[in-house]
Motif scaffolding. Structure first.
Motif, short mmCIF file in Angstrom:
data_model
loop_
_atom_site.label_atom_id
_atom_site.label_comp_id
_atom_site.label_asym_id
_atom_site.label_seq_id
_atom_site.Cartn_x
_atom_site.Cartn_y
_atom_site.Cartn_z
N VAL A 26 -0.98 -9.71 -6.30
CA VAL A 26 -2.10 -10.58 -5.94
C VAL A 26 -3.08 -10.65 -7.11
O VAL A 26 -3.05 -9.81 -8.00
CB VAL A 26 -2.86 -10.07 -4.68
N HIS A 53 -3.82 -15.47 0.13
CA HIS A 53 -2.97 -15.10 -1.01
C HIS A 53 -1.51 -15.22 -0.61
O HIS A 53 -1.12 -14.77 0.47
CB HIS A 53 -3.20 -13.63 -1.41
N ASP A 54 -0.70 -15.77 -1.50
CA ASP A 54 0.75 -15.60 -1.42
C ASP A 54 1.03 -14.36 -2.24
O ASP A 54 0.74 -14.31 -3.44
CB ASP A 54 1.49 -16.81 -1.99
N VAL A 83 3.34 -11.73 -4.11
CA VAL A 83 4.62 -11.88 -4.80
C VAL A 83 5.27 -10.53 -5.12
O VAL A 83 4.60 -9.49 -5.17
CB VAL A 83 4.46 -12.71 -6.09
N LEU A 92 7.35 -14.84 4.20
CA LEU A 92 7.78 -16.08 3.57
C LEU A 92 9.28 -16.12 3.27
O LEU A 92 9.80 -17.15 2.85
CB LEU A 92 6.99 -16.31 2.27
N THR A 118 8.44 -13.82 -6.90
CA THR A 118 8.86 -14.51 -5.69
C THR A 118 7.85 -14.26 -4.57
O THR A 118 7.55 -13.11 -4.26
CB THR A 118 10.25 -14.02 -5.22
N PRO A 119 7.31 -15.30 -3.95
CA PRO A 119 6.39 -15.09 -2.83
C PRO A 119 7.12 -14.45 -1.63
O PRO A 119 8.17 -14.94 -1.22
CB PRO A 119 5.92 -16.51 -2.47
N ARG A 148 2.33 -14.01 3.05
CA ARG A 148 1.05 -14.72 2.94
C ARG A 148 0.05 -13.92 3.74
O ARG A 148 0.34 -13.45 4.85
CB ARG A 148 1.18 -16.14 3.49
N ARG A 168 -2.27 -12.76 -10.27
CA ARG A 168 -0.96 -12.56 -9.64
C ARG A 168 0.15 -12.87 -10.65
O ARG A 168 0.13 -13.90 -11.31
CB ARG A 168 -0.85 -13.49 -8.43
#
Length: 151
Positions: free
Chosen positions: A8, A41-42, A44, A88, A102-103, A106, A143
């Motif tokens: 993040v 935030h996504d 990762v 996700l 890679t996300p 969320r 991020r």
């Protein structure tokens, strides 16, 4: 040398500053933490590897050498029972190979904060010695940027 990237965007803090004794004392391993802005935030993957564990509030990715990196979204957020988190990945994610960046989840830290939870995100080199983590970032991190190196 494994480059562990920030899951993040936010302010980097040492694990000793995390408001949880298990993380603060390095009981699960060394690393760093990020205090994210209170906005969506996504989150990762910090490294390329295989998803070993994926829960709404935390995940572990193991690289090809078997080194596991734990990302924990907030402190005691397991008590939210998934509220405020969205997975996700398709399916359970376990066993899925992912690239760094890679996300995976969320999350809006503002939701956890409003419910009284600390939103610091520990990123831990599981079962590593303290000397294994080097070159930790300082200040703000975006991020996907390097958070620390794992020797």
């Amino acid at each position: 040398m494994l480059s562990v990237r920030s899951p993040v965007t936010g302010a980097v803090v040492g694990l000793s500053e995390v408001p949880d004794p298990v993380f603060a004392r390095g009981l699960v391993g060394p690393g760093a933490a990020v205090t994210p802005a209170h906005e969506p935030h996504d989150v990762v993957a910090p490294v390329e590897g295989v998803v070993v564990k994926l829960q709404p509030h935390a995940f572990v990715i193991a690289d090809d050498e078997g080194r596991g990196v734990l990302v924990h979204l907030g402190i005691d957020t397991v008590r939210l029972d998934g509220a405020g988190f969205e997975t996700l990945l398709d399916g359970a994610g376990r066993g899925q190979r992912v690239a760094a960046g890679t996300p995976l989840l969320r999350w809006n830290p503002a939701d956890a904060w409003a419910r009284g939870f600390a939103t610091t995100v520990p990123v831990v080199a599981l079962d590593a010695g303290e000397e294994a983590v080097t070159r930790a970032a300082v200040g703000e991190v975006t991020r996907g940027e390097r958070l620390f190196q794992w020797a």
